[in-house]
Design an enzyme around this catalytic site. Structure first.
Site, mmCIF file in Angstrom:
data_model
loop_
_atom_site.group_PDB
_atom_site.id
_atom_site.type_symbol
_atom_site.label_atom_id
_atom_site.label_comp_id
_atom_site.label_asym_id
_atom_site.label_seq_id
_atom_site.Cartn_x
_atom_site.Cartn_y
_atom_site.Cartn_z
ATOM 1 N N LYS A 195 0.925 -0.999 0.015
ATOM 2 C CA LYS A 195 0.032 0.127 -0.059
ATOM 3 C C LYS A 195 0.996 1.240 -0.157
ATOM 4 O O LYS A 195 1.754 1.411 0.805
ATOM 5 C CB LYS A 195 -0.907 -0.140 1.289
ATOM 6 N N LYS A 248 -2.149 -1.437 -4.112
ATOM 7 C CA LYS A 248 -3.073 -0.310 -3.856
ATOM 8 C C LYS A 248 -2.157 0.880 -3.928
ATOM 9 O O LYS A 248 -1.238 1.066 -3.432
ATOM 10 C CB LYS A 248 -3.612 -0.494 -2.597
HETATM 11 C C1 PBG Z 1 -7.460 3.154 5.440
HETATM 12 C C2 PBG Z 1 -7.828 2.983 3.988
HETATM 13 C C3 PBG Z 1 -7.695 3.952 2.815
HETATM 14 C C4 PBG Z 1 -7.935 3.605 1.797
HETATM 15 C C5 PBG Z 1 -8.295 2.299 1.891
HETATM 16 N N1 PBG Z 1 -8.240 1.906 3.331
HETATM 17 C C6 PBG Z 1 -7.018 5.499 3.136
HETATM 18 C C7 PBG Z 1 -5.753 5.826 3.435
HETATM 19 O O1 PBG Z 1 -4.926 4.989 3.536
HETATM 20 O O2 PBG Z 1 -5.476 7.151 3.580
HETATM 21 C C8 PBG Z 1 -8.178 4.202 0.334
HETATM 22 C C9 PBG Z 1 -9.166 3.883 -0.375
HETATM 23 C C10 PBG Z 1 -9.389 4.740 -1.585
HETATM 24 O O3 PBG Z 1 -8.658 6.024 -1.756
HETATM 25 O O4 PBG Z 1 -10.328 4.525 -2.289
HETATM 26 N N2 PBG Z 1 -6.339 3.336 5.863
#
Ligand code: PBG
Length: 325
Positions: A195, A248
């Protein structure tokens, strides 16, 4: 003269259908929903994500109805709690918003797959994904216990898959151990293993009201410049017991997805994140691109690169429109 006549197999729609390498199906897709605790009847459009809403419990079920009838098979839930605190109590409250939403969904559709996003950022007053120390640092190990507690409470509520998205080190092992101890050895973990600290999450943070109040997430989410590090993260999570791995965002990181596809046999997920969705929506609204065609092309590309499952805000709509068999 002989040369390669690639056009032979593109001549008719039927021939193209016959040799197509990648086919999207509704069973590949997971639709995210934002569930808000404050009002069961809430149906608040998210300005930065046209077509997406913050939904109260009653409206969530009503919203899902046509999508599930059309064949939507999996959802992932994000909660917006009434109150936030330093220890993210709402994330692991037995009657927390995601726990309640999960129960409602499983009552209505026992077969539908409910994925629980396991993270603290929507529930902490400071908006970080873990416990914040007095010096402003996000503490790793003390956060693990809260994540494990959150995962167990989500499993108790009926979640079919636990998906930690916090990026703390060791959280897959901590969650796996806790699930096993509490009688949930059968519940799989889908780790957001890779991520990135991405600006493409911008619209989500408005949707989930989870933007950090200070600093950023760069001490726990990955540097977009790094590809090899993705392998270390992915293999570590696999070793800790992850059943599936996620990359992601999706489209800007297809090289990473493809590399992972070659080094692991675990099912791979890709998350087409809020910013990827919103830019397609925006261009569609302006008349600059065909929104539906670009959405389908992007999802096909993500699958072609190696994703077995795709989390996408387009899922419900495309399935409802009958565009994905
Ligand atoms: C929570 C999380 C996030 C997303 C999914 N789970 C946001 C982040 O890390 O700030 C992002 C999902 C999206 O942008 O569609 N940590």
């Amino acid at each position: 003269m002989t040369f390669f006549r690639g056009r032979r197999l593109r001549r008719t729609a039927a021939l193209r259908d016959l040799v197509r390498e990648t086919r999207l199906t509704r069973l590949d897709l997971i639709q995210p929903y934002f569930v808000v605790e404050s009002n069961p009847e809430a149906e608040t459009p998210i300005a930065s994500m046209p077509g997406q809403y913050q939904l109260g419990l009653n409206r969530l079920i009503a919203h899902m109805e046509p999508a599930v009838s059309a064949g939507l098979a999996a959802v992932i839930l994000f909660g917006i709690p009434q109150a936030k605190d330093e220890r993210a109590s709402g994330a692991y409250a037995p009657d927390g918003i995601v726990q309640e939403a999960t129960r409602r969904i499983k009552e209505r559709w026992p077969e539908l797959i409910v994925v629980a996003d396991t993270c603290l950022c929507e529930y902490t007053s400071h908006g970080h994904c873990g416990i914040v120390l007095p010096n402003g640092e996000v503490a790793n190990d003390p956060t693990l216990e809260l994540l494990a507690r959150t995962a167990v409470s989500q499993a108790k509520a009926g979640a079919d898959i636990i998906a930690p998205s916090d990026m703390m080190d060791g959280r897959v092992a901590a969650i796996r151990t806790a699930l096993d101890q509490e009688g949930f050895a059968h519940i799989p973990v889908l780790s957001y293993a890779v991520k990135y600290a991405s600006a493409f999450y911008g619209p989500f943070r408005e949707a989930a009201e989870s933007a950090p109040k200070f600093g950023d997430r760069k001490t726990y989410q990955m540097d977009p410049a790094n590809g090899r590090e993705a392998l270390r993260e992915a293999l570590a999570d696999e070793a800790e017991g992850a059943d599936m791995l996620m990359v992601k965002p999706a489209l800007p990181y297809l090289d990473v997805l493809r590399t992972l596809r070659e080094v692991t046999d675990l099912p791979l997920a890709a998350y087409q994140v809020s910013g990827e969705y919103s830019q397609i929506k925006a261009a569609g609204k302006l008349g600059w691109m065909d929104e539906t065609a670009v959405a389908l092309e992007s999802l096909t590309a993500i699958k072609r690169a190696g994703a077995d499952l795709i989390l996408t805000y387009f899922a419900a709509d495309l399935i409802q429109q009958g565009l994905i068999p």
